[in-house]
Write a protein that holds these residues in place. Sequence first.
Motif, mmCIF file in Angstrom:
data_model
loop_
_atom_site.group_PDB
_atom_site.id
_atom_site.type_symbol
_atom_site.label_atom_id
_atom_site.label_comp_id
_atom_site.label_asym_id
_atom_site.label_seq_id
_atom_site.Cartn_x
_atom_site.Cartn_y
_atom_site.Cartn_z
ATOM 1 N N LEU A 102 41.082 40.647 40.353
ATOM 2 C CA LEU A 102 40.002 39.688 40.166
ATOM 3 C C LEU A 102 40.157 38.430 41.031
ATOM 4 C CD1 LEU A 102 39.515 39.938 36.297
ATOM 5 C CD2 LEU A 102 37.889 40.659 38.061
ATOM 6 N N LYS A 103 41.209 38.351 41.822
ATOM 7 C CA LYS A 103 41.376 37.200 42.707
ATOM 8 C C LYS A 103 40.241 37.158 43.733
ATOM 9 C CE LYS A 103 46.406 36.734 42.383
ATOM 10 N NZ LYS A 103 47.694 36.770 43.115
ATOM 11 N N ARG A 104 39.712 35.979 43.963
ATOM 12 C CA ARG A 104 38.574 35.813 44.873
ATOM 13 C C ARG A 104 38.883 36.288 46.285
ATOM 14 N NH1 ARG A 104 34.444 32.650 43.014
ATOM 15 N NH2 ARG A 104 34.777 31.546 41.044
ATOM 16 N N SER A 105 40.150 36.144 46.697
ATOM 17 C CA SER A 105 40.516 36.480 48.071
ATOM 18 C C SER A 105 40.285 37.957 48.399
ATOM 19 C CB SER A 105 41.988 36.123 48.329
ATOM 20 O OG SER A 105 42.837 36.792 47.409
ATOM 21 N N PHE A 106 40.291 38.829 47.386
ATOM 22 C CA PHE A 106 40.082 40.247 47.628
ATOM 23 C C PHE A 106 38.600 40.595 47.775
ATOM 24 C CE2 PHE A 106 44.284 40.637 45.381
ATOM 25 C CZ PHE A 106 44.981 41.049 46.506
ATOM 26 N N GLY A 107 37.740 39.783 47.197
ATOM 27 C CA GLY A 107 36.306 40.033 47.315
ATOM 28 C C GLY A 107 35.850 41.321 46.654
ATOM 29 N N GLY A 141 32.345 42.988 38.265
ATOM 30 C CA GLY A 141 31.730 43.768 37.210
ATOM 31 C C GLY A 141 32.389 45.116 37.029
ATOM 32 N N THR A 142 32.664 45.799 38.140
ATOM 33 C CA THR A 142 33.312 47.112 38.085
ATOM 34 C C THR A 142 34.710 47.000 37.498
ATOM 35 O OG1 THR A 142 32.071 47.882 40.010
ATOM 36 C CG2 THR A 142 34.076 49.091 39.448
ATOM 37 N N ILE A 143 35.458 45.992 37.958
ATOM 38 C CA ILE A 143 36.825 45.807 37.466
ATOM 39 C C ILE A 143 36.816 45.489 35.974
ATOM 40 C CG2 ILE A 143 38.893 44.365 37.666
ATOM 41 C CD1 ILE A 143 38.083 43.959 40.630
ATOM 42 N N SER A 144 35.882 44.668 35.540
ATOM 43 C CA SER A 144 35.799 44.321 34.124
ATOM 44 C C SER A 144 35.457 45.530 33.266
ATOM 45 C CB SER A 144 34.757 43.222 33.921
ATOM 46 O OG SER A 144 35.136 42.032 34.589
ATOM 47 N N ARG A 145 34.586 46.414 33.779
ATOM 48 C CA ARG A 145 34.237 47.626 33.017
ATOM 49 C C ARG A 145 35.455 48.541 32.887
ATOM 50 N NH1 ARG A 145 29.439 47.142 35.990
ATOM 51 N NH2 ARG A 145 30.124 48.673 37.532
ATOM 52 N N VAL A 146 36.224 48.679 33.974
ATOM 53 C CA VAL A 146 37.437 49.498 33.908
ATOM 54 C C VAL A 146 38.428 48.865 32.934
ATOM 55 C CG1 VAL A 146 39.428 50.317 35.225
ATOM 56 C CG2 VAL A 146 37.160 50.415 36.251
#
Length: 211
Positions: free
Chosen positions: A188-193, A197-202
């Motif tokens: 979820l770090k901004r630097s990865f872009g 939403g997808t990460i939160s669902r997982v």
Amino acid sequence: MLERQNDLSIEEAENDSVSALARKVAFLGQPGSYSPALDRIQARETHMSWIIMNGARVYKLKKPVRFPYLDFSTPARRRAACLAEDSLNRRLAPDVYLGVVPLTESASGYAIGGNGPVADWLVVMCRLNEDETLEAMLRSGKARTADAEQLAAVLARFYSHAARVLIEPETYLASLHQAAVLDWRTLLKRSFGLPHGTISRVASVQRPRST
């Protein structure tokens, strides 16, 4: 005053470590560093290693990093980690993992397996066809159910004979949850872009449910 000096010593040591890593990566990225010399080198960076791909070989250089789940901060720890990686993975991929070699340093510079003092350690692997990785097969739609079943059968045979590790179910589940939380925070770090939403669902699927 002493505390300030200690802080400076730690900072200087970290800067020296980063500088040394940059020199090692630069050396490994030069075609002339290998015998015979190569035409093309590819390098990829992960959060814990540098992967150098040259022709039919892959060299992995572990970074001098320390995380809650691993410690590569000293040459001795990196050597132990390289030996463990090679030993563990040879059990399922003996034709891929080819051993561990020293990266040495002398007055003339670095050398792979040279005679100078050891500066670091490299895991040596056989380079695989990237078009046949699971990711590539899934993206191209070529992955088959039979492939998954064959892989499951291999793993089932392997784990059926593996040494048992006694651990309480609650402890094991807690360790899985802790690792998952660390993954979520990193992704979820901004630097990865990456798509939050997808990460939160997982993450919501991975969270343990109360009974």
